[in-house]
Design a protein around this motif. Structure first.
Motif, PDB file in Angstrom:
ATOM      1  N   ALA A  40       0.832  -1.210   0.000  1.00  0.00           N
ATOM      2  CA  ALA A  40       0.000   0.000   0.000  1.00  0.00           C
ATOM      3  C   ALA A  40       0.864   1.255   0.000  1.00  0.00           C
ATOM      4  O   ALA A  40       1.701   1.445   0.868  1.00  0.00           O
ATOM      5  CB  ALA A  40      -0.929  -0.013   1.203  1.00  0.00           C
ATOM      6  N   GLY A  41       0.649   2.099  -0.967  1.00  0.00           N
ATOM      7  CA  GLY A  41       1.306   3.393  -0.940  1.00  0.00           C
ATOM      8  C   GLY A  41       2.665   3.430  -1.593  1.00  0.00           C
ATOM      9  O   GLY A  41       3.204   4.502  -1.817  1.00  0.00           O
ATOM     10  N   GLN A  42       3.246   2.283  -1.893  1.00  0.00           N
ATOM     11  CA  GLN A  42       4.592   2.274  -2.469  1.00  0.00           C
ATOM     12  C   GLN A  42       4.648   3.095  -3.752  1.00  0.00           C
ATOM     13  O   GLN A  42       3.875   2.889  -4.673  1.00  0.00           O
ATOM     14  CB  GLN A  42       5.002   0.836  -2.766  1.00  0.00           C
ATOM     15  N   GLY A  43       5.577   4.055  -3.774  1.00  0.00           N
ATOM     16  CA  GLY A  43       5.770   4.815  -4.994  1.00  0.00           C
ATOM     17  C   GLY A  43       4.749   5.893  -5.251  1.00  0.00           C
ATOM     18  O   GLY A  43       4.710   6.438  -6.346  1.00  0.00           O
ATOM     19  N   LEU A  44       3.916   6.241  -4.296  1.00  0.00           N
ATOM     20  CA  LEU A  44       2.937   7.317  -4.501  1.00  0.00           C
ATOM     21  C   LEU A  44       3.630   8.673  -4.462  1.00  0.00           C
ATOM     22  O   LEU A  44       4.255   9.024  -3.457  1.00  0.00           O
ATOM     23  CB  LEU A  44       1.854   7.279  -3.412  1.00  0.00           C
ATOM     24  N   ARG A  45       3.481   9.439  -5.541  1.00  0.00           N
ATOM     25  CA  ARG A  45       4.051  10.785  -5.590  1.00  0.00           C
ATOM     26  C   ARG A  45       2.940  11.784  -5.864  1.00  0.00           C
ATOM     27  O   ARG A  45       2.235  11.678  -6.862  1.00  0.00           O
ATOM     28  CB  ARG A  45       5.091  10.870  -6.716  1.00  0.00           C
ATOM     29  N   LEU A  46       2.814  12.756  -4.971  1.00  0.00           N
ATOM     30  CA  LEU A  46       1.766  13.771  -5.145  1.00  0.00           C
ATOM     31  C   LEU A  46       2.379  15.104  -5.551  1.00  0.00           C
ATOM     32  O   LEU A  46       3.163  15.688  -4.794  1.00  0.00           O
ATOM     33  CB  LEU A  46       0.968  13.952  -3.851  1.00  0.00           C
ATOM     34  N   HIS A  47       2.027  15.576  -6.732  1.00  0.00           N
ATOM     35  CA  HIS A  47       2.418  16.916  -7.160  1.00  0.00           C
ATOM     36  C   HIS A  47       1.490  17.882  -6.431  1.00  0.00           C
ATOM     37  O   HIS A  47       0.257  17.796  -6.567  1.00  0.00           O
ATOM     38  CB  HIS A  47       2.331  17.032  -8.681  1.00  0.00           C
ATOM     39  N   THR A  48       2.096  18.802  -5.699  1.00  0.00           N
ATOM     40  CA  THR A  48       1.329  19.558  -4.705  1.00  0.00           C
ATOM     41  C   THR A  48       1.865  20.970  -4.546  1.00  0.00           C
ATOM     42  O   THR A  48       2.917  21.330  -5.089  1.00  0.00           O
ATOM     43  CB  THR A  48       1.398  18.796  -3.346  1.00  0.00           C
ATOM     44  N   GLY A  77      -2.058  20.966 -16.545  1.00  0.00           N
ATOM     45  CA  GLY A  77      -1.207  22.013 -15.978  1.00  0.00           C
ATOM     46  C   GLY A  77      -1.661  22.470 -14.599  1.00  0.00           C
ATOM     47  O   GLY A  77      -1.390  23.594 -14.185  1.00  0.00           O
ATOM     48  N   LEU A  78      -2.379  21.602 -13.907  1.00  0.00           N
ATOM     49  CA  LEU A  78      -2.938  21.978 -12.604  1.00  0.00           C
ATOM     50  C   LEU A  78      -2.453  21.035 -11.510  1.00  0.00           C
ATOM     51  O   LEU A  78      -2.123  19.881 -11.767  1.00  0.00           O
ATOM     52  CB  LEU A  78      -4.470  21.933 -12.667  1.00  0.00           C
ATOM     53  N   VAL A  79      -2.437  21.535 -10.308  1.00  0.00           N
ATOM     54  CA  VAL A  79      -2.151  20.761  -9.097  1.00  0.00           C
ATOM     55  C   VAL A  79      -3.486  20.445  -8.433  1.00  0.00           C
ATOM     56  O   VAL A  79      -4.369  21.300  -8.448  1.00  0.00           O
ATOM     57  CB  VAL A  79      -1.247  21.613  -8.156  1.00  0.00           C
ATOM     58  N   PRO A  80      -3.717  19.280  -7.859  1.00  0.00           N
ATOM     59  CA  PRO A  80      -2.803  18.168  -7.653  1.00  0.00           C
ATOM     60  C   PRO A  80      -2.765  17.198  -8.830  1.00  0.00           C
ATOM     61  O   PRO A  80      -3.677  17.167  -9.652  1.00  0.00           O
ATOM     62  CB  PRO A  80      -3.427  17.466  -6.445  1.00  0.00           C
ATOM     63  N   LEU A  81      -1.701  16.412  -8.854  1.00  0.00           N
ATOM     64  CA  LEU A  81      -1.606  15.254  -9.751  1.00  0.00           C
ATOM     65  C   LEU A  81      -0.965  14.143  -8.935  1.00  0.00           C
ATOM     66  O   LEU A  81       0.024  14.364  -8.244  1.00  0.00           O
ATOM     67  CB  LEU A  81      -0.762  15.582 -10.985  1.00  0.00           C
ATOM     68  N   LEU A  82      -1.583  12.957  -8.985  1.00  0.00           N
ATOM     69  CA  LEU A  82      -1.055  11.826  -8.214  1.00  0.00           C
ATOM     70  C   LEU A  82      -0.478  10.777  -9.153  1.00  0.00           C
ATOM     71  O   LEU A  82      -1.157  10.318 -10.067  1.00  0.00           O
ATOM     72  CB  LEU A  82      -2.158  11.194  -7.354  1.00  0.00           C
ATOM     73  N   GLU A  83       0.796  10.428  -8.913  1.00  0.00           N
ATOM     74  CA  GLU A  83       1.408   9.308  -9.629  1.00  0.00           C
ATOM     75  C   GLU A  83       1.198   8.052  -8.798  1.00  0.00           C
ATOM     76  O   GLU A  83       1.632   7.977  -7.661  1.00  0.00           O
ATOM     77  CB  GLU A  83       2.902   9.565  -9.836  1.00  0.00           C
ATOM     78  N   ILE A  84       0.517   7.089  -9.417  1.00  0.00           N
ATOM     79  CA  ILE A  84       0.157   5.856  -8.708  1.00  0.00           C
ATOM     80  C   ILE A  84      -0.080   4.747  -9.729  1.00  0.00           C
ATOM     81  O   ILE A  84      -0.690   4.998 -10.777  1.00  0.00           O
ATOM     82  CB  ILE A  84      -1.110   6.089  -7.835  1.00  0.00           C
ATOM     83  N   ASP A  85       0.425   3.563  -9.439  1.00  0.00           N
ATOM     84  CA  ASP A  85       0.199   2.407 -10.319  1.00  0.00           C
ATOM     85  C   ASP A  85       0.609   2.696 -11.767  1.00  0.00           C
ATOM     86  O   ASP A  85      -0.044   2.210 -12.707  1.00  0.00           O
ATOM     87  CB  ASP A  85      -1.285   1.998 -10.288  1.00  0.00           C
ATOM     88  N   GLY A  86       1.659   3.499 -11.955  1.00  0.00           N
ATOM     89  CA  GLY A  86       2.087   3.839 -13.307  1.00  0.00           C
ATOM     90  C   GLY A  86       1.167   4.821 -14.017  1.00  0.00           C
ATOM     91  O   GLY A  86       1.319   5.087 -15.206  1.00  0.00           O
TER      92      GLY A  86
END
Lengths: 218, 218
Positions: free
Chosen positions: B3-11, B56-65
């Motif tokens: 759970a949560g591995q590699g989650l990156r939140l553009h913030t 071009g907006l925040v937030p963006l979540l990188e998850i599961d590729g």
């Protein structure tokens, strides 16, 4: 209960949020009864509508003994309740993209351009009509550019926003384009968007849902 | 993958849409890495961010590729992907109401008050700061009144917006209240809203998600 029995949509012919729900109802082939409120005359601000709608906003859908507000949750509910003609993709990643494109219209474009905001610009701020038009076109152009970019990121697999059949994205996009034309935005830069619009407006569901087809159109 | 591995939140620490997602991540107990963009300096408008985020907006979540945009679909995705701590009710009628309350913030309040709109009012329209503040408080007060009305329509069954545990509604409501305070809106008329805020801010998840706790807070 048979599909669509007793569905009542509180609507206004020109409301683009109500237009979204009308498209969804028509795409799903549901029978529905319109309950029109003359927004331009402030009819929805009175006690009568406030007793029906806690938010005091159009659209509101009466269904299954419920009163559903906000176009996005209404369409999501319809999609779960009447799944035969799906408007959202089944898989979560595609569903998230579909919702994001719908939210782009619902959160980034439309809220800046709806009736009460334009009334504030004209009334409270005393902006001349030319500056109100500039305001409108600024946010609409910016939002449609974002939409066009994201649509083009994925190769087209059909004539509609998400491929071979209309989806929740088309329900949100088409009403915004009707608004854009009313405010004379040049749609030339948005080729993919214009292609989608042409495909959608060839369908009876979109024709029946459009403002000019509504009983309360003046 | 755990759970949560590699989650990156553009913030951005002050972005209330990013704050919503931070709350959801924290409530679900997920590990996530922040990728901050200085919105006030226009960092998100450059080529680097446009290559990551089509909107071009925040937030963006990188998850599961995937790269997920827009707070509402991001939180819906997280809820389907990590269901152990649910943020949406299970039944469709309650789900529709939860989504409507979240959309009330996302569509009726926040879009009129976000950074680029305030910049347009100050820059393009040349509005004095007092009128910008009046604009802000007008839409925020109107929206919170609608929120309070709908919350009070259903008797409280707990300290949070939907009852005994925090939900997607709290994820959307609390960041809006942080904004409201920044613009000195009097929150006195919204008793139910204030009670909910107090309950939420007593939780470590909300404390960790708040702007002042972010590494990029200046």
């Amino acid at each position: 209960m048979s599909a669509g029995q007793g569905l009542r949509l509180h609507t206004y012919f020109r409301s683009s949020a109500a237009f979204r729900v009308r498209i969804a109802l028509e795409l799903k082939g549901l029978a529905w009864e319109p309950v029109p409120w003359q927004l331009a005359a402030g009819a929805h601000c009175g006690e009568a509508y406030r007793e029906i709608a806690s938010f005091g906003l159009v659209p509101l859908l009466e269904i299954d003994g419920l009163r559903l507000q906000q176009s996005m949750p209404i369409i999501e509910y319809l999609d779960a309740r009447f799944p035969a003609v799906p408007l959202l993709p089944a898989a979560e990643p595609e569903k998230a993209r579909a919702r994001a494109l719908a939210q782009l219209v619902a959160c980034e474009i439309h809220p800046l351009n709806n009736l009460r905001v334009l009334q504030y610009l004209r009334g409270t701020l005393g902006l001349p009509e030319a500056e109100v038009g500039t305001w409108y076109r600024h946010w609409c152009a910016e939002g449609l550019a974002r939409m066009e970019t994201e649509l083009n990121r994925v190769p087209a697999s059909g004539d509609y926003a998400l491929g071979a059949s209309p989806s929740i994205v088309d329900c949100f996009l088409i009403p915004q384009l009707f608004n854009a034309r009313r405010f004379e935005l040049d749609l030339q830069p948005y080729a993919r968007v214009r292609h989608i619009e042409q495909a959608c407006m060839a369908l009876p569901a979109f024709q029946r849902a459009q403002p000019a087809s509504q009983a309360d159109a003046r």
